[in-house]
Design a protein around this motif. Sequence first.
Motif, mmCIF file in Angstrom:
data_model
loop_
_atom_site.group_PDB
_atom_site.id
_atom_site.type_symbol
_atom_site.label_atom_id
_atom_site.label_comp_id
_atom_site.label_asym_id
_atom_site.label_seq_id
_atom_site.Cartn_x
_atom_site.Cartn_y
_atom_site.Cartn_z
ATOM 1 N N ASP A 348 -31.803 -9.811 -5.856
ATOM 2 C CA ASP A 348 -30.865 -9.812 -4.725
ATOM 3 C C ASP A 348 -31.525 -10.092 -3.380
ATOM 4 O O ASP A 348 -30.870 -10.047 -2.336
ATOM 5 C CB ASP A 348 -30.136 -8.477 -4.666
ATOM 6 N N GLY A 349 -32.837 -10.357 -3.345
ATOM 7 C CA GLY A 349 -33.517 -10.624 -2.088
ATOM 8 C C GLY A 349 -33.856 -9.379 -1.298
ATOM 9 O O GLY A 349 -34.368 -9.476 -0.171
ATOM 10 N N GLU A 350 -33.573 -8.198 -1.829
ATOM 11 C CA GLU A 350 -33.898 -6.943 -1.170
ATOM 12 C C GLU A 350 -35.251 -6.437 -1.671
ATOM 13 O O GLU A 350 -35.732 -6.831 -2.735
ATOM 14 C CB GLU A 350 -32.817 -5.888 -1.450
ATOM 15 N N LEU A 351 -35.839 -5.534 -0.882
ATOM 16 C CA LEU A 351 -37.124 -4.953 -1.259
ATOM 17 C C LEU A 351 -36.898 -3.825 -2.263
ATOM 18 O O LEU A 351 -36.078 -2.931 -2.032
ATOM 19 C CB LEU A 351 -37.841 -4.408 -0.026
ATOM 20 N N HIS A 352 -37.631 -3.875 -3.373
ATOM 21 C CA HIS A 352 -37.513 -2.866 -4.420
ATOM 22 C C HIS A 352 -38.865 -2.185 -4.612
ATOM 23 O O HIS A 352 -39.911 -2.842 -4.558
ATOM 24 C CB HIS A 352 -37.050 -3.507 -5.736
ATOM 25 N N SER A 353 -38.811 -0.880 -4.826
ATOM 26 C CA SER A 353 -40.025 -0.090 -4.976
ATOM 27 C C SER A 353 -40.050 0.549 -6.360
ATOM 28 O O SER A 353 -39.008 0.967 -6.882
ATOM 29 C CB SER A 353 -40.074 0.996 -3.892
#
Length: 447
Positions: A348-353
């Motif tokens: 989704d283009g978001e930052l994932h941790s």
Amino acid sequence: MDGEASVLLKYLYIVMEDLLALTTLMTMLYVIQDRLFGAAGRRSQKIGIWAGLAASAVFALIRSFSSLLTRTASEWAFYDYLGIVIFGLAYLIALLIRTHFGTRLAEYSGKKRRGDEICCVLGACLGAFFLFNRCRTVMRYPFIFETVGKGVFSAEFFLRLGGWAAALVLLLLYACLLGKCLRGFRKLTLPWAGLVTGVALSVIRNAGRCVGIWAQPRGLPGWMGFPIKYSAKVHRSWAVPFYQFTENSNLLLTLILSGITLALMIVLFIHHTRIWDPYDNPAQKRKLRSRARGYRRRAVGVAVCLTLAVLCLTAVKTWANQVPPPPVQGEYTVEDGKIYVPIEDVNDGELHSFKYGSVRWIVIRKPNSASYGVGLDACDVCGVDKESTYYQRGGQVVCRRCDVVMNINTIGILGGCNPVPLSYSLEEGRMVFSLEDITAAESRFAK
């Protein structure tokens, strides 16, 4: 908060931090010189203002586009601070002698005009040093870029320029209103006291900075030609604490000057609630009432400008520097010594941790690409503590510790203030990490 709004607000409040106290002091200095010395005072201050701005512009241009100015910041700053201390003290002494003893001395020496000329010259030099001290840095703010692709044609540049310009417009309006209000005092006692207090505080602050540079283990910068040794006992007992206090007192100085200015505006407003000058007819009375009303309105305008400026230094600064919480930990499965993350979870283009034991890593899909930026939630520059993790601000990935914006396309590449690269592969709609690579990074996250 949104990344674009935070950039605009950041440059709004940092310009206000740098220039609000300067604007107050320079306006008071200009009006006092004008009221005491007339055309000569105005002319000398204009020369000092233009000299300070021209020197700042030349310095900023050379510093930005050339390597001719190779001295360190502290080497340049030492002479700058020293100039403010010397000319500030000299101006205060000359002004005190001129205002309190000038008439008596002139009766004996007949050289009152020479005393006025000395005050004019010292005031112009002090104003030039004040401006050079702050404006050489402020002029460079819109052009300081920390990441690749953020040049003068980028959206970030125009956001910086917008916040920078908005602060300057507000300060210019404040200076114009304040100057007109200070001319509304029948006696110069209160504005004069405000100027003396502001210059004295500025002298103390810059003296502390000079002491801080002098008290460094290497002494004064070597290129000055006469390094001065210092006592380690003196260094520990008062030099460093004095320097630390004065270096961190910019907001305190700004608030003190703002408080003095606000008090002056209250006095001016109250003074002009009635008519003090005599009048001969109703027309003259109406004219005096109109003039008093104008001063009251300008005093309110100064108070409004000061309120907006203080809000920029407090509420806006706090809001702009808000850091969102870390991203929610993503889910994965562990099989046969490998960690599997579904591709659809990170597309989704978001930052994932993600976190395995003590090891943290981040994943973000690169813009307009089928590849991913993958790295440990740490870098070789800032370390691995809780303050040096990464977070997403709008469409940017930012380091919590140093506030440097990552170029998303370079995440996963070794070097600089980038996340430490972590190897991965794609397999049947899943992102695959080696458990051996993850556990090998545990030493980085060990407390």
